[in-house]
Design an enzyme around this catalytic site. Structure first.
Site, PDB file in Angstrom:
ATOM      1  N   GLN A  40       3.225   8.601   3.065  1.00 30.78           N
ATOM      2  CA  GLN A  40       3.700   7.623   4.122  1.00 30.78           C
ATOM      3  C   GLN A  40       4.122   8.525   5.611  1.00 30.78           C
ATOM      4  O   GLN A  40       3.788   7.688   6.325  1.00 30.78           O
ATOM      5  CB  GLN A  40       5.267   7.060   3.528  1.00 30.78           C
ATOM      6  N   GLU A  44       8.506   4.413   8.303  1.00 32.16           N
ATOM      7  CA  GLU A  44       8.152   4.357   9.845  1.00 32.16           C
ATOM      8  C   GLU A  44       8.444   5.651  10.552  1.00 32.16           C
ATOM      9  O   GLU A  44       7.974   5.697  11.545  1.00 32.16           O
ATOM     10  CB  GLU A  44       8.983   3.251  10.311  1.00 32.16           C
ATOM     11  N   VAL A 103      11.158   6.082   4.359  1.00 30.17           N
ATOM     12  CA  VAL A 103      10.086   7.180   4.676  1.00 30.17           C
ATOM     13  C   VAL A 103       8.804   6.373   5.505  1.00 30.17           C
ATOM     14  O   VAL A 103       8.030   7.231   5.862  1.00 30.17           O
ATOM     15  CB  VAL A 103       9.367   8.123   3.402  1.00 30.17           C
ATOM     16  N   LYS A 153      16.673   7.363   1.558  1.00 30.59           N
ATOM     17  CA  LYS A 153      16.382   6.972   2.810  1.00 30.59           C
ATOM     18  C   LYS A 153      14.999   6.355   2.904  1.00 30.59           C
ATOM     19  O   LYS A 153      13.859   6.815   2.047  1.00 30.59           O
ATOM     20  CB  LYS A 153      16.790   7.996   3.663  1.00 30.59           C
ATOM     21  N   ASN A 188       8.888   9.857  -5.351  1.00 26.46           N
ATOM     22  CA  ASN A 188       7.800  10.452  -5.504  1.00 26.46           C
ATOM     23  C   ASN A 188       6.986  11.116  -4.240  1.00 26.46           C
ATOM     24  O   ASN A 188       6.637  10.708  -3.179  1.00 26.46           O
ATOM     25  CB  ASN A 188       6.835   9.346  -5.903  1.00 26.46           C
ATOM     26  N   GLY A 229       0.823  -1.153  -0.062  1.00 26.29           N
ATOM     27  CA  GLY A 229      -0.058  -0.084  -0.009  1.00 26.29           C
ATOM     28  C   GLY A 229       0.942   1.095   0.067  1.00 26.29           C
ATOM     29  O   GLY A 229       0.281   2.447  -0.128  1.00 26.29           O
TER      30      GLY A 229
HETATM   31 MO1  MOS Z   1       7.910  -3.272   9.351  1.00 27.70          MO
HETATM   32  S1  MOS Z   1       7.717  -3.491  11.217  1.00 27.70           S
HETATM   33  O1  MOS Z   1       9.657  -2.945   9.028  1.00 27.70           O
HETATM   34  O2  MOS Z   1       7.190  -4.256   8.330  1.00 27.70           O
END
Ligand code: MOS
Length: 756
Positions: free
Chosen positions: A650, A717, A715, A713, A643, A478
């Site tokens: 995100q 979490e 994005v 890098k 993007n 997603g």
């Molecule tokens: Mo995640 S906890 O890196 O799917």
């Protein structure tokens, strides 16, 4: 493999560079029209339905199942129990590496947690299977469950997270505290959270002799295939997993879960294709969760507010039968320049399913404690929380002394603060009210997440008609992999997106690694970029040594690829199409390949992270304690943005999870039965639109030449970090009350809280 017709709005496509364009999701129309096929949407002729019967106790033994009643039910074909479960080539309790998690596959009558599968009912219809499962009416010999961080003896785990040390000491914390002019000590508690992607785990499994065909969501196709191959003793090549779309993963689909393997076993047992879909309540046990934590921080600061010591101790829990320890204290290693830092862990074993990775595992729970403690320390020093953070800004990683590969955190602080209007914030709490008389508070938090790289492979092809193909087994949870990775692919091949066929989501493609650790775009994208470069390099080798080509003599490095042509760098008027180059060489197509992996030299030289700053406004009813997050501004620097539309999305998702962490989400366990009491989306609270009225994400420009070839890098979490702490601090600023147990609910705020 279902045909995937991906579309995008051509208005967003600009000649020359796909990377950086805010393309809409190429699979967006499929998804909003319901045409995207998720695992459970698949059907096969002769298919049966399997339903799990799960344990209602958390510890003990199953002593009886009413097999007669279940088997006698119309439509029920078979009931799988430990007695008739087909044999496995590998003990589900074996653990030959730390990431081989033990699975409950009906190996015996033991119950190790509530909602553990104890039988599988297989029937002609879903209704018959569900009714058959209810008729099993298990009887148990129950033992008292161990639930909660104080319910059993604690120990020091050998390692935490993905194998980092459970004790780190840098400098002398006691001396730092003794020398401090200001000190704080505070304990924070974060609850267990359970993964609740929209799509629960689902599998459609079909055997053909020793070949296995599976539709199931997976964040890591090659790993899933390897695990299944080991369990069933068949070569990985015999297994084909299709996972074109996931309805969210968040870590619970990172490794194949027990219930998915039970679906495969059920198909084996009956010799027909079987579909098994978890009910929402069955997600609360066998597929992982975020473990609860209790974290104590002790901080000291000098007269001027410079930190002298930072100690972060965390207590967490694993299951009775496996090891995963939420690495929440590790966040204290990175951000703040204290001369003394120490982190340590203790853990207990509980009668729950094994906790696992859950979006920002450790970073999220640890950051909330660290950022709240930083806020309390700023208050103790009489300093503005932003000024305090700038005072203690780490120019290099404090413990290792490594420079950051890049760090644009100052810019994040500045841009976020300006956009939010932070300068108008009164220092003392309870100073602001809105027109309706609600208390208003402003808080902030620092966001940080490591910039990881795993391993991936990709294969690229240019065909004689000048079109291209890029293949990698990437997974779209997603987050937009179908779009962002295709943008990288198009640029790497010098093609427009409409000339590119992008293939992903299937285990028969090159291994794209794991969609996790916020590293998928970096990892799979680097492999894609390399495969494209490889094929373009081969085309250039053909053309530049051929006297008949306008590129003759330009040298391999002397051409660029754009719009399906190779073009001379020194004279853009001279170019040749891919189709012409291949035709002259008599080739139907030309292929390139590449692998990506972290560069060990760069990794040992630099500390690699994405950074950000989140500013939050909350409003609190002074009489009722009702809390609302009313405004969130996050500014993030995460290297190259492939993007911006998807990246913003995100960040929103992460920040909304932060709202959830701060104000909504927790699993409530019944200490006497050991069962989750809110295993449904009515009582397991997650934010809805009304809980997130205004949210803004600022993309701060950052160039990182060290993380990987494209400077990408993660994005996915980082947005969770920073946000929860910002909201908690805003609640204090509104009310003058520090709530240190999460989520912050109105009972905890108005002092009636006697429960967990
Ligand atoms: Mo995640 S906890 O890196 O799917």
């Amino acid at each position: 493999m279902p045909e995937i017709a991906l579309t995008q709005d051509p208005a967003h496509v600009r000649h020359g560079s796909n990377i950086g364009q805010p393309l809409t999701r190429r699979d967006g129309i499929l998804k909003v029209t319901g045409a995207a096929r998720y695992a459970a949407d698949n059907h096969l002729p002769g298919m049966l339905y399997a339903v799990l019967a799960v344990s209602s106790i958390a510890r003990g033994r199953v002593t009886a199942l009413d097999l007669e009643a279940a088997k006698g039910h119309p439509g029920v074909v078979e009931v799988m129990t430990p007695v008739n479960r087909p044999p496995l080539a590998q003990d589900p309790d074996a653990k030959t590496n730390p990431f081989m998690f033990r699975l409950d596959l009906l190996q015996n009558d033991r119950v190790r947690y509530a909602n553990q599968p104890v039988a599988v009912v297989i029937a002609e219809t879903l209704e018959a299977a569900s009714e058959g499962a209810a008729l099993l009416a298990p009887r148990y010999e129950a033992e008292a469950p161990r639930i909660g961080l104080d319910s059993s003896e604690s120990f020091v785990p050998p390692a935490v997270g993905i194998g980092t040390p459970s004790e780190v000491r840098h400098g002398d914390v006691e001396a730092g505290l003794a020398a401090a002019a200001h000190r704080i000590e505070a304990t924070y508690e974060t609850p267990a959270q359970y993964h609740n992607p929209i799509e629960p785990h689902a599998i459609l499994a079909a055997w053909d002799a020793d070949r296995l065909s599976i539709d199931t969501p997976s964040q890591a196709l090659a790993m899933a295939r390897g695990r299944i191959a080991g369990l069933f003793g068949i070569p990985p090549e015999n297994i084909h997993i299709r996972s074109p779309f996931l309805g969210g993963g968040f870590g619970c689909k990172g490794m194949i879960a027990g219930p998915q393997v039970l679906g495969i076993l059920a198909a084996r047992l009956v010799g027909r294709p079987v579909k098994l879909v978890l009910r929402r309540d069955q997600m609360f046990g066998p597929v992982g969760h975020r473990a609860e934590t209790r974290q104590t921080l002790r901080l000291g600061a000098g007269q001027e507010g410079a930190l002298t010591a930072l100690e972060h101790r965390a207590k967490t829990a694993s299951s009775s039968f496996d090891d995963f320890f939420e690495p929440s204290a590790d966040v204290s290693h990175t951000l703040y320049a204290s001369p003394a830092i120490s982190t340590s862990y203790e853990a207990v074993r509980l009668d729950t399913g094994t906790p696992l990775f859950m979006r920002a595992p450790g970073e999220a729970s640890g950051n909330i404690a660290l950022e709240c403690a930083i806020d309390e320390m700023a208050e103790a020093c009489g300093m503005d929380p932003l000024a305090f953070r700038l005072k203690n800004y780490a120019e290099v990683e404090p413990i290792t002394g490594k420079p950051f590969s890049s760090k644009a955190l100052r810019e994040c602080y500045a841009e976020g603060a300006r956009r939010f209007g932070w300068a108008a914030r009164p220092l003392a709490p309870r100073q602001m009210r809105d027109d309706a008389g609600l208390l208003v508070g402003w808080g902030m938090g620092t966001a940080v997440f490591p910039a990881l790289m795993f391993q991936a492979e990709a294969r690229a092809v240019i065909r004689s008609d000048g079109s291209g193909v890029m293949e990698t087994g990437a997974q779209d949870m997603g987050q937009g992999a179908w779009t962002a990775l295709a943008q990288i692919a198009a640029d790497s091949l010098g093609l427009e997106l409409d000339r590119l066929e992008f293939r992903a989501g299937s285990s028969d493609l090159p291994d794209a690694g794991i969609a996790g650790g916020s590293a998928h775009t970096a990892t799979a994208g680097t492999a894609i970029n390399g495969a494209g470069a490889d094929v373009v390099g081969k085309l250039a080798s053909l053309a530049t040594v051929d006297r008949r080509s306008p590129l003759y003599g330009a040298g391999n490095a002397g051409v660029i690829a754009r719009g399906g042509r190779l073009i001379r760098r020194d004279d853009e008027g001279r170019s040749e199409s891919y189709a012409d180059i291949l035709a002259r060489a008599g080739l139907a197509e030309i292929e390139g390949r590449a692998r990506s992996a972290a560069d060990p030299a760069a990794q040992s030289a630099y500390s690699m992270h994405a950074h950000g700053a989140v500013f939050a406004e909350v409003k609190v009813d002074p009489d009722l304690g009702q809390i609302r997050a009313t405004r969130l501004v996050g500014a993030f620097a995460a290297g190259r943005i492939i993007n911006p539309r998807l990246v913003r999305s995100q960040y929103y998702g992460g920040m909304i999870w932060g709202v959830s962490f701060a104000l909504h989400e927790r699993a409530v366990m019944d200490p006497s039965s050991g069962r989750p009491m809110n295993a449904n989306l009515a009582e397991y609270h997650v934010p809805v639109n009304a809980d997130v009225p205004s949210i803004e994400a600022i993309l701060v420009e950052e160039h990182d030449p060290h993380v990987n070839a494209l400077g990408i890098k993660g994005v996915g979490e980082i947005g969770v970090t920073g946000t929860a702490g910002a909201i908690a601090s805003a609640v204090w600023h509104a009310t003058g009350t520090r709530v240190r147990r999460f989520p912050i609910t109105l009972d905890r705020l108005i002092g009636f809280d006697g429960s967990t």
